[in-house]
Design a protein around this motif. Structure first.
Motif, PDB file in Angstrom:
ATOM      1  N   CYS A  30       0.916  -1.350  -0.159  1.00 14.35           N
ATOM      2  CA  CYS A  30      -0.065  -0.015  -0.005  1.00 14.35           C
ATOM      3  C   CYS A  30       0.927   1.357  -0.134  1.00 14.35           C
ATOM      4  O   CYS A  30       1.847   1.425   0.230  1.00 14.35           O
ATOM      5  N   ASP A  49      -4.695   4.994   3.812  1.00 12.45           N
ATOM      6  CA  ASP A  49      -3.823   4.096   3.181  1.00 12.45           C
ATOM      7  C   ASP A  49      -4.472   3.568   1.827  1.00 12.45           C
ATOM      8  O   ASP A  49      -5.718   3.466   1.906  1.00 12.45           O
ATOM      9  N   ALA A  51      -4.688   0.757  -1.052  1.00 13.11           N
ATOM     10  CA  ALA A  51      -4.500  -0.501  -1.468  1.00 13.11           C
ATOM     11  C   ALA A  51      -4.193  -0.818  -2.827  1.00 13.11           C
ATOM     12  O   ALA A  51      -4.662  -0.187  -3.827  1.00 13.11           O
ATOM     13  N   TYR A  57      -5.007   1.528  -7.355  1.00 12.96           N
ATOM     14  CA  TYR A  57      -4.997   1.808  -6.053  1.00 12.96           C
ATOM     15  C   TYR A  57      -6.372   2.083  -5.750  1.00 12.96           C
ATOM     16  O   TYR A  57      -7.137   2.889  -6.344  1.00 12.96           O
TER      17      TYR A  57
END
Length: 119
Positions: A30, A49, A51, A57
């Protein structure tokens, strides 16, 4: 995706802010996104965050002022659940912004294309 600072461009969103994303590493595959509003007035600064899956993403953020109603500077704001999804190579993606009760009293989701430009 390279670490660094990026300009987040969401041309269709009704907002007077521009955003800078500071992207750093987090554990695993991440990245950590810290969002800074320009100007900071009436904006929610967030970090989350994102991923990575197959070169894309995805990041979710609950934003207390994600939808602006009426006067963009002084009008009512509505909380949203924002999900950003973007391609790590092209730096283009989609923001899906979901709200329980919008400016017209109805719930819904608005989708906006966005791009990231490395600063």
């Amino acid at each position: 995706m390279n670490f660094g600072n990026y300009n987040l461009n969401i041309p269709d969103r009704y907002d007077f802010h521009t955003w800078i994303w500071a992207i750093t590493k987090c554990s695993g595959t991440c990245i950590r996104v810290s969002a800074i509003a320009q100007p900071v007035a009436r904006a929610f600064k967030y970090s989350a965050d994102a991923a990575s899956v197959n070169g894309h993403y995805t990041m979710a953020v609950d934003t207390p002022d994600g939808l602006r109603c009426g006067n963009v500077y002084y009008g009512q704001t509505v909380a949203t659940h924002d999900v950003y999804d973007w391609d790590a190579t092209t730096l283009a993606g989609t923001l899906n912004s979901t709200f329980g009760v919008g400016c017209d009293g109805n719930s819904g989701t608005l989708s906006y294309p966005f791009t990231l430009t490395r600063l």
